[in-house]
Scaffold this active site. Structure first.
Site: not given
Length: 561
Positions: A264, A368-369, A437, A442, A457
């Site tokens: 990002k 990020a991994a 947000d 998950e 996220d």
């Protein structure tokens, strides 16, 4: 004669007054002496706090943790029915006063046990066990971060290598036959891989994948964690392509040993606050928010965010010249200031009006991994019950119904196990960093409903430091339920010896981008302490109104008497 009589009378009066004065002084002296003696007797709880804290460290090694995950049936039965919300304010106050009167002693005992578990402080200084350590090191040495773990069974690991008959057999032969695992001779630029069951032959990203268990994404004590972040910060970038989906631009970065990371880019200055007139779904994503979220999640003891690291990349050499994504490559241009820019293709902010520019080539990013591929470890996406409407005019049901949690608690998977308190953990994390947000979450399909939630996220976090958003805490406020270990860690991080802002400042200082500028501005760090106090106040209000607020995940974890 009269004068002689008056003289004797005066002397008698003076003598009586002197005797009375002497008696009063004696009484006053005895009273002061008794007060001084009482003040010198120290309470037994204070004198024993250090010894009880020391004994806790020893006892936790002798008593194994009885986890709610040991079986699905025991997990479901161990969770008591959640309290319902009061019908009106007057009834709530009357019930709270009655409970406070009848349960004052038991609540006091529970509070004392929690204080002992957290560890008593003397004059705001750290306990003797932590002398010579920084606050971050002392935090991770605390018993609350070193609870005994349940013994993991074979089915509790996300991925396992198959048995290898011939030593030195390549991992390509053990994995599904797909495009991910070409040999080095077939795909230019990738290293020759000879991975066996010996962990020493595995790259850091593969060790990370093999270390994912039913209960956490990584073990904080695993030395591979620092190796993985170093790997992300220094590994040569072989390929960069745009990630499909999402509202803003993200890239998939590939490394020569088949590892990947989610990139990002930096879009705005770190100290720039989100405009108060912007809706949460219209905000820019921030690279430093992803980095700070990983450090915050780790400081809270959750370990549910994949490791993230900051990095300076050359957008010309490490993206433009090596990308095979033709749609991405066509968006590169040189700005009037001489900086190399690009914007990609996405639903929002992918245009020449919102470019991502190097200075003139260097650009800050977060890496990020990546989690294991979905073909190896499928994940299930769950719609959050407290999802916002994502509308400029409509409100979600939970925003208008104060008893909304009663409906949620009746539906699977929130009617049993730890899923509800897992969701409240995530709400607390989001409130601390101001993330509105959170529409989905998950889990790994292999573990069903008895596993942790992936915290993913966080690009829209840390947007405002001057304003808190209390609606993020709706799950906690409406359900009045919190995991006991989470509550104790929050109380610990509110103390001067382990203050959350100072722990975060120290943790973020380890990121490479700190050499450029602090990842979080000081107002953001101060906001963490303010918001933590707000969370604890909500919990206190719940405890005043309800009997059963804490979900006991410390069962079998020996606590001091």
């Amino acid at each position: 004669m009269v004068r002689q009589f008056l003289g004797r009378s005066t002397r008698s009066i003076y003598l009586g007054l002197a005797c009375l004065s002497l008696a009063l002084h004696l009484i006053l002296a005895l009273f002061c002496l008794s007060v001084i003696q009482t003040a010198c007797v120290f309470p037994t709880s204070s004198s024993s706090s250090t010894s009880s804290f020391s004994s806790l460290k020893t006892d936790t090694q002798r008593h194994p943790l009885v986890s709610s995950s040991s079986s699905s049936s025991s997990a479901a039965s161990s969770l008591d029915k959640l309290p319902t919300s009061p019908q009106n304010e007057e009834h709530s106050k009357m019930g709270a006063n009655a409970r406070h009167h009848t349960e004052r002693e038991s609540f006091h005992d529970a509070t004392e046990r929690d204080k002992k578990l957290i560890g008593a402080e003397m004059k705001g200084k750290a306990t003797p066990e932590f002398k010579g350590h920084s606050k971050l090191e002392a935090l991770f040495l605390h018993p609350l971060y070193n609870r005994p773990r349940p013994e993991l069974q074979e089915e509790d690991w996300l991925l396992r290598l198959k048995d290898i008959e011939a030593e030195g057999e390549e991992l390509d032969d053990l994995l599904p036959d797909d495009d991910q695992w070409h040999s080095a001779s077939q795909e230019e630029g990738y290293d020759k891989t000879v991975w066996t069951q010996d962990m020493g032959t595995h790259p850091p990203w593969l060790r990370f994948h093999l270390g994912i268990s039913r209960w956490e994404l990584y073990d904080r004590k695993d030395p591979n964690l620092s190796q993985l972040t170093h790997y992300l910060a220094t590994q040569h970038i072989l390929s960069a392509v745009q990630k499909k989906g999402g509202t803003q631009l993200k890239l998939i970065i590939s490394f020569p040993n088949y590892g990947q990371a989610l990139l990002k880019p930096m879009k705005q200055d770190r100290d720039a606050e989100t405009d108060l007139n912007l809706f949460y779904f219209s905000d820019f994503e921030r690279h430093n928010a992803e980095i700070a979220a990983f450090h915050l999640d780790r400081a809270l003891g959750f370990n549910r965010i994949p490791p993230v690291i900051g990095r300076l990349i050359n957008v010309s050499k490490e993206i433009r010249q090596i990308t095979t994504d033709h749609k991405l490559s066509r968006t590169f241009f040189t700005s009037p200031a001489g900086n190399v820019c690009f914007y990609g293709q996405c639903a929002y902010y992918c245009s020449t009006e919102h470019p991502l520019c190097g200075r003139p080539h260097l650009l800050e990013v977060s890496l990020a991994a990546m989690l294991p591929d979905l073909t190896l470890a499928p994940r299930r996406s769950w719609r959050s019950p407290w999802r916002r409407s994502y509308s400029r005019t409509k409100l979600a049901q939970w925003e208008t119904d104060p008893n909304y949690c009663d409906t949620v608690k009746e539906k699977p998977p929130y009617n049993s196990g730890s899923r509800l308190v897992d969701l409240i953990d995530m709400a607390i994390l989001d409130f601390l960093m101001g993330n509105m947000d959170r529409h989905h979450y998950e889990t790994f399909e292999k573990f069903g409903n008895h596993t942790f939630l992936l915290h993913l996220d966080h690009g829209r976090a840390f947007g405002r430091h001057s304003r808190d958003e209390p609606s993020i805490l709706a799950p906690l406020r409406q359900c009045c339920r919190i995991r006991h270990s989470t509550l104790l860690r929050l109380q610990l991080l509110s103390r001067p010896s382990f203050l959350l802002s100072e722990v975060m400042r120290e943790s973020l200082a380890k990121d490479p981008l700190t050499n450029v500028a602090p990842l979080l501005a000081e107002p953001h760090l101060s906001a963490l302490d303010r918001r933590l106090a707000a969370v604890l106040q909500v919990v206190k209000t719940c405890q005043d109104q309800h009997d059963d607020v804490t979900y006991n995940d410390l069962e079998g974890y020996d606590q001091p008497d």
